[in-house]
Design an enzyme around this catalytic site. Sequence first.
Site, short mmCIF file in Angstrom:
data_model
loop_
_atom_site.label_atom_id
_atom_site.label_comp_id
_atom_site.label_asym_id
_atom_site.label_seq_id
_atom_site.Cartn_x
_atom_site.Cartn_y
_atom_site.Cartn_z
N PRO A 186 0.85 -1.20 0.00
CA PRO A 186 0.00 0.00 0.00
C PRO A 186 0.88 1.24 0.00
O PRO A 186 1.86 1.30 0.76
CB PRO A 186 -0.78 -0.13 1.32
CG PRO A 186 0.13 -0.92 2.20
CD PRO A 186 0.88 -1.86 1.31
N MET A 187 0.58 2.20 -0.84
CA MET A 187 1.39 3.43 -0.92
C MET A 187 0.45 4.62 -0.99
O MET A 187 -0.08 4.95 -2.05
CB MET A 187 2.32 3.36 -2.14
CG MET A 187 3.43 2.34 -2.01
SD MET A 187 4.37 2.10 -3.54
CE MET A 187 3.29 0.91 -4.39
N GLU A 188 0.24 5.24 0.16
CA GLU A 188 -0.68 6.35 0.26
C GLU A 188 -0.26 7.49 -0.66
O GLU A 188 0.90 7.89 -0.68
CB GLU A 188 -0.75 6.84 1.72
CG GLU A 188 -1.55 8.11 1.94
CD GLU A 188 -3.03 7.94 1.63
OE1 GLU A 188 -3.73 8.96 1.51
OE2 GLU A 188 -3.50 6.79 1.50
N GLN A 215 -6.87 -2.08 3.74
CA GLN A 215 -6.09 -1.65 4.89
C GLN A 215 -6.82 -0.54 5.64
O GLN A 215 -7.29 0.43 5.03
CB GLN A 215 -4.71 -1.16 4.49
CG GLN A 215 -3.82 -0.84 5.69
CD GLN A 215 -2.44 -0.36 5.31
OE1 GLN A 215 -2.28 0.82 4.98
NE2 GLN A 215 -1.45 -1.23 5.36
N CYS A 237 2.62 3.78 8.92
CA CYS A 237 2.64 5.06 8.19
C CYS A 237 3.44 6.10 8.97
O CYS A 237 3.15 6.37 10.15
CB CYS A 237 1.22 5.57 7.96
SG CYS A 237 1.18 7.14 7.07
N LYS A 269 0.68 -4.46 9.30
CA LYS A 269 1.94 -3.96 8.72
C LYS A 269 2.57 -3.01 9.72
O LYS A 269 1.91 -2.09 10.22
CB LYS A 269 1.68 -3.25 7.40
CG LYS A 269 2.94 -2.89 6.61
CD LYS A 269 2.58 -2.40 5.21
CE LYS A 269 3.83 -2.28 4.33
NZ LYS A 269 4.64 -1.11 4.66
N ASN A 288 9.71 -6.27 3.84
CA ASN A 288 9.38 -5.08 3.05
C ASN A 288 10.44 -4.01 3.27
O ASN A 288 10.94 -3.85 4.38
CB ASN A 288 7.99 -4.57 3.48
CG ASN A 288 7.60 -3.27 2.82
OD1 ASN A 288 7.22 -2.33 3.50
ND2 ASN A 288 7.65 -3.19 1.50
N GLY A 289 10.78 -3.30 2.19
CA GLY A 289 11.67 -2.16 2.29
C GLY A 289 12.91 -2.27 1.42
O GLY A 289 13.66 -3.24 1.52
N GLY A 323 7.08 -2.10 -2.87
CA GLY A 323 6.36 -0.85 -3.02
C GLY A 323 6.94 0.00 -4.13
O GLY A 323 6.66 -0.19 -5.31
#
Length: 322
Positions: free
Chosen positions: A8-10, A69, A99, A140, A200-201, A224
Amino acid sequence: MSRLFLAPMEGLADYVLRDVLTSTGAFDGCVSEFVRITGSLLPARVYERDCPEIMAGGFTPGGTPMVIQLLGSDPDWLARNASFAATLSPHGIDLNFGCPAKVVNRHGGGAMLLATPDVLHRIVAAVRAAVPAGIPVTAKMRLGVSDTSLAVACATALADGGAEALVVHARTRDHGYRPPAHWEWIAHIAAAVKVPVIANGEVWTVADWARCRAISGCADVMIGRGAVSDPFLTQRIRGTMADTPTPDEWPLVVQHIAMYLKKLQDRVDCLHEHGRVKLWLSYLKRTWPQAAELHAAIRHLQGAPDVLNAMKAPPHGYRAPE
């Protein structure tokens, strides 16, 4: 084989970009931008707007399952909203404890909750109790707020609260998105909990993916910004495209950009779609020099038709399918 998930990428991976990036069928799943929960029960129209996959059985147009999410800090309201969201055909409910945005953290949400493992436990337990057993509840997280001292405690609280899997972004809140990602900490967390952990990352290339798996000890990886910068990264990982991007792939990239622009135009509530294309090009520049040239060519354009015309000009030469 590693399972691959679109993160997910706001403000970046809205459902239109999710549609385009998952159109190859190389992702095993994707997660929506967060739906913010405060002190009310959100109506179905919010999810239909932000997660329209629910109107197709919870799948993207390319057939990738989507998870909703939620972001918030109140266990009761998160539970009530999760109970309703679970009726809308998602393939799971994910809770955002990662976030780093100031506007979110200022209200005690997102990564700020990593300072209070007991609250994490209460939130997940409340949501798990409110959601039918057949629908997974996941979480997450990052490694902490300003340091990693509570990383294992937070992960344990989430798992003990009922999270069926954890995605761990291997940076603290204060790290933001600055490299490096501390994949070794994911290994510490995975050793401490009894649920699956997804790494992740900082996965930008096939080599990054391989190193992330080796250091974290996790088979599964969530990608992402790496997938935004190279929309074929998952295909490279799966061995269906060359490991390294080549200049010859640029026409295929342009086709994807054009697809994105046209889908944005079809979205009745989308304004300034040309700005969204410019944003995506700012990521594609990391992978293809031609993206920098196209970005420069459209920088001052203010309409989607003008952007599409610029894409048709040499050296990009996009041609609509017959």
